[in-house]
Design a protein around this motif. Structure first.
Motif, PDB file in Angstrom:
ATOM      1  N   ASN A 268      -7.497   5.287   6.705  1.00  0.00           N
ATOM      2  CA  ASN A 268      -6.597   4.450   5.911  1.00  0.00           C
ATOM      3  C   ASN A 268      -5.355   4.064   6.719  1.00  0.00           C
ATOM      4  O   ASN A 268      -4.219   4.329   6.335  1.00  0.00           O
ATOM      5  CB  ASN A 268      -6.189   5.150   4.610  1.00  0.00           C
ATOM      6  CG  ASN A 268      -5.547   4.198   3.613  1.00  0.00           C
ATOM      7  OD1 ASN A 268      -5.600   2.986   3.779  1.00  0.00           O
ATOM      8  ND2 ASN A 268      -4.932   4.736   2.573  1.00  0.00           N
ATOM      9  N   ASP A 269      -5.583   3.403   7.852  1.00  0.00           N
ATOM     10  CA  ASP A 269      -4.497   3.093   8.784  1.00  0.00           C
ATOM     11  C   ASP A 269      -4.636   1.651   9.276  1.00  0.00           C
ATOM     12  O   ASP A 269      -5.465   1.345  10.140  1.00  0.00           O
ATOM     13  CB  ASP A 269      -4.544   4.064   9.974  1.00  0.00           C
ATOM     14  CG  ASP A 269      -3.374   3.890  10.925  1.00  0.00           C
ATOM     15  OD1 ASP A 269      -2.543   2.978  10.711  1.00  0.00           O
ATOM     16  OD2 ASP A 269      -3.288   4.666  11.896  1.00  0.00           O
ATOM     17  N   SER A 270      -3.822   0.770   8.729  1.00  0.00           N
ATOM     18  CA  SER A 270      -3.884  -0.638   9.146  1.00  0.00           C
ATOM     19  C   SER A 270      -3.260  -0.849  10.523  1.00  0.00           C
ATOM     20  O   SER A 270      -3.409  -1.917  11.127  1.00  0.00           O
ATOM     21  CB  SER A 270      -3.182  -1.533   8.117  1.00  0.00           C
ATOM     22  OG  SER A 270      -1.834  -1.132   7.931  1.00  0.00           O
TER      23      SER A 270
ATOM     24  N   ASN B  16      -9.511   5.857  -7.220  1.00  0.00           N
ATOM     25  CA  ASN B  16      -9.313   5.530  -5.816  1.00  0.00           C
ATOM     26  C   ASN B  16      -7.820   5.474  -5.504  1.00  0.00           C
ATOM     27  O   ASN B  16      -6.982   5.462  -6.408  1.00  0.00           O
ATOM     28  CB  ASN B  16      -9.957   4.180  -5.491  1.00  0.00           C
ATOM     29  CG  ASN B  16     -11.463   4.198  -5.636  1.00  0.00           C
ATOM     30  OD1 ASN B  16     -12.173   4.660  -4.745  1.00  0.00           O
ATOM     31  ND2 ASN B  16     -11.961   3.718  -6.778  1.00  0.00           N
TER      32      ASN B  16
ATOM     33  N   ARG C 169     -10.217   1.729   7.597  1.00  0.00           N
ATOM     34  CA  ARG C 169     -10.158   2.175   6.206  1.00  0.00           C
ATOM     35  C   ARG C 169     -10.608   3.630   6.110  1.00  0.00           C
ATOM     36  O   ARG C 169      -9.813   4.536   6.105  1.00  0.00           O
ATOM     37  CB  ARG C 169     -11.013   1.264   5.317  1.00  0.00           C
ATOM     38  CG  ARG C 169     -10.780   1.545   3.835  1.00  0.00           C
ATOM     39  CD  ARG C 169     -11.645   0.680   2.931  1.00  0.00           C
ATOM     40  NE  ARG C 169     -11.322  -0.733   3.050  1.00  0.00           N
ATOM     41  CZ  ARG C 169     -11.976  -1.690   2.422  1.00  0.00           C
ATOM     42  NH1 ARG C 169     -13.008  -1.397   1.652  1.00  0.00           N
ATOM     43  NH2 ARG C 169     -11.608  -2.946   2.574  1.00  0.00           N
ATOM     44  N   SER C 170     -11.908   3.875   6.049  1.00  0.00           N
ATOM     45  CA  SER C 170     -12.404   5.251   5.891  1.00  0.00           C
ATOM     46  C   SER C 170     -12.624   5.879   7.256  1.00  0.00           C
ATOM     47  O   SER C 170     -13.247   5.261   8.125  1.00  0.00           O
ATOM     48  CB  SER C 170     -13.721   5.249   5.117  1.00  0.00           C
ATOM     49  OG  SER C 170     -13.584   4.652   3.852  1.00  0.00           O
TER      50      SER C 170
ATOM     51  N   PHE D 294      -5.768   0.967  -0.447  1.00  0.00           N
ATOM     52  CA  PHE D 294      -6.097   0.605   0.932  1.00  0.00           C
ATOM     53  C   PHE D 294      -5.661  -0.836   1.143  1.00  0.00           C
ATOM     54  O   PHE D 294      -5.630  -1.638   0.199  1.00  0.00           O
ATOM     55  CB  PHE D 294      -7.599   0.744   1.194  1.00  0.00           C
ATOM     56  CG  PHE D 294      -8.102   2.162   1.233  1.00  0.00           C
ATOM     57  CD1 PHE D 294      -8.292   2.816   2.443  1.00  0.00           C
ATOM     58  CD2 PHE D 294      -8.382   2.842   0.055  1.00  0.00           C
ATOM     59  CE1 PHE D 294      -8.760   4.117   2.481  1.00  0.00           C
ATOM     60  CE2 PHE D 294      -8.851   4.151   0.087  1.00  0.00           C
ATOM     61  CZ  PHE D 294      -9.039   4.791   1.299  1.00  0.00           C
TER      62      PHE D 294
ATOM     63  N   ASN E 159       0.772   4.061  -2.887  1.00  0.00           N
ATOM     64  CA  ASN E 159       0.366   5.429  -2.561  1.00  0.00           C
ATOM     65  C   ASN E 159       1.502   6.435  -2.616  1.00  0.00           C
ATOM     66  O   ASN E 159       1.302   7.598  -2.969  1.00  0.00           O
ATOM     67  CB  ASN E 159      -0.284   5.471  -1.175  1.00  0.00           C
ATOM     68  CG  ASN E 159      -1.708   4.952  -1.184  1.00  0.00           C
ATOM     69  OD1 ASN E 159      -2.389   4.997  -2.206  1.00  0.00           O
ATOM     70  ND2 ASN E 159      -2.161   4.459  -0.043  1.00  0.00           N
TER      71      ASN E 159
ATOM     72  N   VAL F 217       0.836  -1.202   0.000  1.00  0.00           N
ATOM     73  CA  VAL F 217       0.000   0.000   0.000  1.00  0.00           C
ATOM     74  C   VAL F 217       0.869   1.250   0.000  1.00  0.00           C
ATOM     75  O   VAL F 217       0.608   2.215  -0.730  1.00  0.00           O
ATOM     76  CB  VAL F 217      -0.965  -0.011   1.205  1.00  0.00           C
ATOM     77  CG1 VAL F 217      -1.628   1.351   1.384  1.00  0.00           C
ATOM     78  CG2 VAL F 217      -2.028  -1.086   1.031  1.00  0.00           C
TER      79      VAL F 217
ATOM     80  N   LYS G 149      -0.641   8.771  -5.045  1.00  0.00           N
ATOM     81  CA  LYS G 149      -2.104   8.790  -4.912  1.00  0.00           C
ATOM     82  C   LYS G 149      -2.769   9.485  -6.090  1.00  0.00           C
ATOM     83  O   LYS G 149      -3.848   9.066  -6.545  1.00  0.00           O
ATOM     84  CB  LYS G 149      -2.497   9.480  -3.599  1.00  0.00           C
ATOM     85  CG  LYS G 149      -2.102   8.708  -2.355  1.00  0.00           C
ATOM     86  CD  LYS G 149      -2.542   9.437  -1.093  1.00  0.00           C
ATOM     87  CE  LYS G 149      -2.157   8.645   0.165  1.00  0.00           C
ATOM     88  NZ  LYS G 149      -2.564   9.330   1.400  1.00  0.00           N
TER      89      LYS G 149
ATOM     90  N   HIS H 186     -14.605   5.873  -1.124  1.00  0.00           N
ATOM     91  CA  HIS H 186     -14.373   5.125  -2.350  1.00  0.00           C
ATOM     92  C   HIS H 186     -15.323   5.620  -3.437  1.00  0.00           C
ATOM     93  O   HIS H 186     -16.506   5.864  -3.168  1.00  0.00           O
ATOM     94  CB  HIS H 186     -14.597   3.635  -2.126  1.00  0.00           C
ATOM     95  CG  HIS H 186     -13.839   3.071  -0.967  1.00  0.00           C
ATOM     96  ND1 HIS H 186     -12.578   3.505  -0.627  1.00  0.00           N
ATOM     97  CD2 HIS H 186     -14.159   2.092  -0.069  1.00  0.00           C
ATOM     98  CE1 HIS H 186     -12.158   2.819   0.428  1.00  0.00           C
ATOM     99  NE2 HIS H 186     -13.098   1.964   0.782  1.00  0.00           N
TER     100      HIS H 186
END
Length: 490
Positions: A343-345, A124, A339-340, A127, A110, A106, A115, A279
């Motif tokens: 956008n941080d895993s 998009n 995600r929304s 993600f 990005n 990702v 992006k 999205h």
């Protein structure tokens, strides 16, 4: 005649039998395993989906004439990577939408591809849950599997392939792969090159209501159906749910409280928000939609109830809650990252604000409120795009809770509409099957005709204002925690 909607979810496969008037005749659900081989990973075995379908379809039709089935369509969990070799064997377990292993890929997409370029190619940005980063992960970490790939599929399309032999997908589901040029409805040649795959490895694209094939002879015999049963492309679960809830045409909104949570806004025109926090996808009605997705919604409540409180009596726990808008405990519902709009895993579920006076009910309420606040985060992005949201339908398992619906109505300060039929994706899939078979003229007219309101939950002025003040505090928590989340996951 009958029409079958297949809802391929994360925890179970639901089969819904609908007649030509839109009345649901039967519903069958079959559960299967979800695997977490490492922290932040999520996988399933596609063969488990097929076995669930095989057993479920026979049970669904047990008291009905299978020869009266005219069409089958699908609503399915999005983004999952299913890869087959040239013998049509599954190469490895499917990597699911809520899998967070692709941080490196990702970041590459990005930051190095950029992006701006991604948005130009696909409408998009990357993600962790999207399909393209998963393809890059397999290429880098399992090169022997990458070399075997003959077909790249999404979860629901594996069932369609097993049923009909049609290697296909629809535009709404393909939109979540980060491989589709959403505006022009074709595969992005730039993304195909970036992922080092070939276009022939990708399925043929269809509208959600298009017929993609008919039942294979061996399946017709096995299930007692006619061979001319039509297989209709179907849609991603949220787009299918939108069809099942009348969220079609311009400016309508649906909130889904399933394993994940979504804010789905139907749109007549193609549109991208300036920060790609929402999205921008194609819709199952042939038009477009914007969607905000939080990775953990009803799954947060399930985790809290069953894993922590060790109870399945959800109603009993919620019945103890009597004061809304006064809770001093906050819950960040990021159990699988987020995600929304973040956008941080690396984000994680977090309770904040407990004291010696904190009770069990406060914690339970905080979980419900935390999900509602996260949904509002998505709604606030839409407002910045000058998209007015004055009301929303609601579906999914969480929508069965009167308390949760009331909380959401007041947190968002909008009317929440519950429908007679709350089987969003499965019902939407059955409607798509009926449209594909010519029972209805088009998706929009069918969807609006068959989705009927049961109840409207209106916000209460005083409570909505209390929740607005609480939300302003909630929205400050993630920015303060972001650096710590990153350190905890190093």
């Amino acid at each position: 005649m009958y029409y079958i909607g297949v809802d391929l979810g994360t925890s179970s496969l639901k089969l819904l039998l609908m007649d030509e008037k839109g009345k649901i005749q039967n519903i069958v659900s079959k559960e299967y395993n979800l695997y977490f081989p490492k922290e932040g990973w999520a996988e399933q075995n596609p063969q488990d989906w097929w076995r669930a379908f095989e057993t479920g379809i026979l049970e669904l039709l047990e008291d009905y004439d299978a020869k009266e089935v005219e069409g089958i369509s699908f609503g399915g969990q999005m983004h999952g990577l299913v890869i087959l070799d040239d013998h049509d064997e599954v190469i490895r377990p499917a990597i699911l939408w809520n899998d967070g292993r692709t941080k490196k890929q990702v970041a590459y997409l990005n930051e190095e591809i950029g992006k701006e370029k991604l948005s130009e190619y696909t409408a998009n940005i990357a993600f962790a849950g999207f399909t393209a980063p998963k393809i890059l992960w397999v290429k880098e970490n399992e090169p022997e599997n990458f070399e075997k790939i003959s077909k790249i599929m999404l979860p629901k399309d594996y069932i369609a392939y097993k049923l009909s032999g049609a290697f296909c997908t629809d535009y709404s589901d393909a939109s979540g792969m980060l491989l589709l040029d959403v505006k022009n409805k074709c595969w992005s040649k730039e993304m195909i090159e970036i992922c080092k795959i070939k276009e022939e490895q990708l399925p043929k694209l269809y509208e959600s209501y298009d017929v993609v094939g008919t039942l294979k002879k061996e399946n017709a015999e096995k299930f007692g159906m006619n061979e001319n049963v039509k297989i209709i492309a179907g849609a991603g679960d949220n787009a299918a749910a939108a069809i099942g809830t009348g969220t079609v045409g311009g400016g309508r909104c649906n909130i889904s409280l399933g394993t994940s949570g979504t804010v789905f806004i139907s749109n007549d025109r193609f549109e991208v928000d300036s920060n790609n926090a929402l999205h921008s996808f194609d819709h199952a009605d042939g038009k477009y939609h914007l969607m905000g997705c939080i990775l953990s919604a009803a799954s947060c409540n399930k985790w809290w109830m069953e894993n922590i409180l060790e109870t399945k009596d959800y109603n009993n726990e919620q019945d103890k809650i009597d004061k809304l808008g006064e809770n001093s405990v906050y819950f960040l519902p990021y159990l699988m990252g987020e995600r929304s709009p973040h956008n941080d895993s690396n984000a994680r579920g977090t309770f904040v604000g407990m004291t010696m006076d904190t009770k069990r009910e406060d914690m339970t309420l905080a979980v419900l409120e935390g999900v509602a606040y996260a949904i509002r985060d998505c709604v606030e992005i839409a407002k910045k795009q000058d998209i007015p949201i004055k009301s929303a339908t609601i579906c999914g398992g969480g929508a069965k809770s009167d308390l949760w619906c009331k909380i959401i109505a007041n947190v968002l300060n909008i009317e929440i509409k519950r429908l007679e039929t709350e089987e969003g994706p499965g019902y939407g899939a059955a409607i798509l099957a009926a449209v594909g078979c010519g029972v209805y003229e088009n998706v929009e007219s069918a969807s609006l005709k068959l989705s009927k309101e049961k109840m409207v939950i209106k916000p209460e002025k005083e409570l909505a204002e209390k929740y607005n003040q609480k939300y302003q505090k909630f929205r400050e928590l993630y920015p303060e925690m972001k650096k710590l989340f990153g350190k905890l996951n190093q």
